[in-house]
Design an enzyme around this catalytic site. Structure first.
Site, PDB file in Angstrom:
ATOM      1  N   HIS A  81       0.844  -1.206   0.000  1.00  0.00           N
ATOM      2  CA  HIS A  81       0.000   0.000   0.000  1.00  0.00           C
ATOM      3  C   HIS A  81       0.871   1.244   0.000  1.00  0.00           C
ATOM      4  CE1 HIS A  81       0.534   0.947   4.366  1.00  0.00           C
ATOM      5  NE2 HIS A  81       0.642  -0.359   4.500  1.00  0.00           N
ATOM      6  N   ASP A  83      -0.327   4.434   0.881  1.00  0.00           N
ATOM      7  CA  ASP A  83      -0.692   5.485   1.838  1.00  0.00           C
ATOM      8  C   ASP A  83       0.138   5.328   3.105  1.00  0.00           C
ATOM      9  OD1 ASP A  83      -2.115   3.065   2.570  1.00  0.00           O
ATOM     10  OD2 ASP A  83      -3.281   4.266   3.971  1.00  0.00           O
ATOM     11  N   ASP A 144       6.482   1.829   6.072  1.00  0.00           N
ATOM     12  CA  ASP A 144       5.175   1.177   6.050  1.00  0.00           C
ATOM     13  C   ASP A 144       4.276   1.995   5.118  1.00  0.00           C
ATOM     14  OD1 ASP A 144       2.762  -0.001   6.530  1.00  0.00           O
ATOM     15  OD2 ASP A 144       2.554   0.739   8.577  1.00  0.00           O
ATOM     16  N   GLU A 178      -4.758   1.596   2.997  1.00  0.00           N
ATOM     17  CA  GLU A 178      -4.650   0.429   3.873  1.00  0.00           C
ATOM     18  C   GLU A 178      -4.687   0.843   5.335  1.00  0.00           C
ATOM     19  OE1 GLU A 178      -2.585  -2.626   6.376  1.00  0.00           O
ATOM     20  OE2 GLU A 178      -2.085  -0.531   6.071  1.00  0.00           O
ATOM     21  N   ASP A 201       4.320  -6.342   3.769  1.00  0.00           N
ATOM     22  CA  ASP A 201       3.893  -5.292   4.702  1.00  0.00           C
ATOM     23  C   ASP A 201       4.228  -5.642   6.139  1.00  0.00           C
ATOM     24  OD1 ASP A 201       2.769  -2.879   5.407  1.00  0.00           O
ATOM     25  OD2 ASP A 201       0.698  -3.563   5.278  1.00  0.00           O
ATOM     26  N   HIS A 383       4.378   4.099  12.072  1.00  0.00           N
ATOM     27  CA  HIS A 383       3.368   5.107  12.435  1.00  0.00           C
ATOM     28  C   HIS A 383       3.885   6.192  13.372  1.00  0.00           C
ATOM     29  CE1 HIS A 383      -0.121   2.076  11.513  1.00  0.00           C
ATOM     30  NE2 HIS A 383       0.834   2.072  10.609  1.00  0.00           N
TER      31      HIS A 383
HETATM   32 ZN   LIG Z   1       1.403  -1.283   6.248  1.00  0.00          ZN
END
Ligand SMILES: [Zn+2]
Length: 412
Positions: A81, A83, A144, A178, A201, A383
């Site tokens: 992904h 995003d 990520d 995602e 991922d 994150h």
């Molecule tokens: Zn991810």
């Protein structure tokens, strides 16, 4: 050999484009800026020589590397992904490259005293002597899952440039959104048309995952009765106290902060209340389908008990399933996991097979008819500002993709 310089250059070209997704948006992609990277990726896939490159109205990208053998080989897919998480800003990412990491603290930002330290993040010590890419302390990195995209494109480029490596048809898929749980929602499994696929991922080098939680949400509404406190005797019902009874009746140690591995939990993540009404929001998680069902029953039973205790329907509990453990869909086709293990071992990587304490796009895709385990992409501390990725792990992931392609073509 996969070129380290190319991996770094490619990765940086992705993470410096802001693609933060937005759960409050109803469009796909949820943010317009995701198109900036999506369009670039589609162009890049064409430029390296991929076939059938498509980008649909929702920014889902697909492409094909045709088979270079004349016998029948299953079609496999690789998915990532583009995003990044709305948990932390992804604007103006300014990646720092640390060559030959010495195992000491890394000062991400001297003026704000932001330090990436192995005292707190001890997995850093796995990468002494390697090249790390970090943030400057003010944004997330976006490994990520731009590491996954970088690895997939680099692997396709490598296979195109090395036709002596024999492989079947390979499909590539890149998705938006995602991080807000919608990556699989508009993924056209039929159009993708692969026998199975892998999301790139995961985190640490070696990770291989084909089990995840079964997941449900529960909203518990408690109805009270407000009366002037001075005249309340025998009349007032304080919904907050009843909600408290409900909370205390669930096992206190079966919560995220007290569980790990295969242990499931009830997680109370929001309370809003006054005398008249209290609303509790829970998520329920368990790898085991039976335990998962039992947890839902416990909540329902508790609701019924409190209702009969108060001789009225004072509580309503609405439980909704969210996603399921992909294990159920992977176990009948375990060779798709075995082949990854074999690829890793041949490349000198120790496979770390563990159950995901969450969900992945792969779990949704597996239930949509595309069995889809998850493989490491190499990054850590997703994150947030401490996110980093060792370049050597990205190179290994790229090699794993090539090796899986090779093994799929050579095995029965
Ligand atoms: Zn991810």
């Amino acid at each position: 050999m996969i070129s380290k310089e190319n991996i770094i250059k490619r990765f940086i070209s992705y993470v410096t484009i802001d693609t933060e997704s937005d759960p409050a948006s109803n469009t796909t992609p949820s943010t317009k800026k995701q198109w900036n990277l999506a369009n670039k990726l589609a162009e890049e896939l064409k430029a390296i020589g991929m076939h059938d490159v498509t980008i649909d109205d929702n920014a889902y990208i697909m492409a094909t590397l045709p088979s270079n053998v004349d016998h029948d080989v299953p079609t496999i897919g690789f998915i990532s992904h583009f995003d990044t998480s709305p948990d932390f800003t992804g604007a103006n990412v300014n990646p720092q490259i640390i060559e030959n990491y010495d195992g000491q603290d890394i000062v991400l930002n001297a003026s704000e005293n932001i330090i990436l330290s192995p005292d707190y993040f001890d997995d850093l010590l796995l990468y002494v002597g390697q090249t790390l890419i970090t943030t400057d302390g003010t944004t997330l990195l976006g490994a990520d899952d731009k590491a996954g995209i970088c690895e997939i494109i680099s692997a396709m480029e490598y296979l195109i440039n090395h036709p002596e490596i024999k492989h079947g048809k390979i499909r590539v898929g890149f998705t938006p959104d995602e991080e807000i749980g919608r990556g699989a929602h508009k993924f056209n499994v039929e159009k993708f048309d692969a026998d199975w696929a892998y999301t790139m991922d995961g985190s640490q080098i070696g990770e291989l995952e084909y089990e995840n939680f079964n997941a449900a949400s529960a909203v518990v509404k408690v109805k009270g009765k407000i009366v002037h406190p001075g005249y309340a005797k025998g009349k007032m019902i304080n919904s907050m106290y009843i909600a408290q009874e409900f909370i205390n009746s669930l096992p206190r140690l079966e919560t995220p902060e007290h569980t790990h591995g295969y242990q499931g939990f009830f997680h109370l993540h929001n309370i809003k209340g006054d005398v008249e009404e209290t609303v509790l929001e829970y998520i329920i998680r368990d790898h085991d389908k039976g335990h998962f069902e039992a947890r839902k029953e416990v909540m329902q039973k508790l609701t019924n008990e409190l209702n009969s205790q108060y001789s009225r329907e004072i509580i309503t509990t609405e439980i909704k399933d969210q996603y399921y453990n992909m294990k159920e869909k992977i176990e009948p086709v375990m060779h798709i996991v075995d082949i990854v293990e074999k690829a890793m071992i041949q490349l000198g990587i120790e496979p770390l097979i563990k159950a995901i304490r969450g969900g992945t796009d792969g779990s949704q895709l597996s239930y949509m008819g595309l069995p889809c385990p998850n493989i490491f992409a190499g990054g850590h501390n997703f994150h947030g500002r401490y996110e980093y990725v060792p370049v050597e792990s990205m190179i290994k992931a790229t090699e794993v993709i090539c090796k899986i392609a090779e093994l799929t073509a050579s095995e029965k």
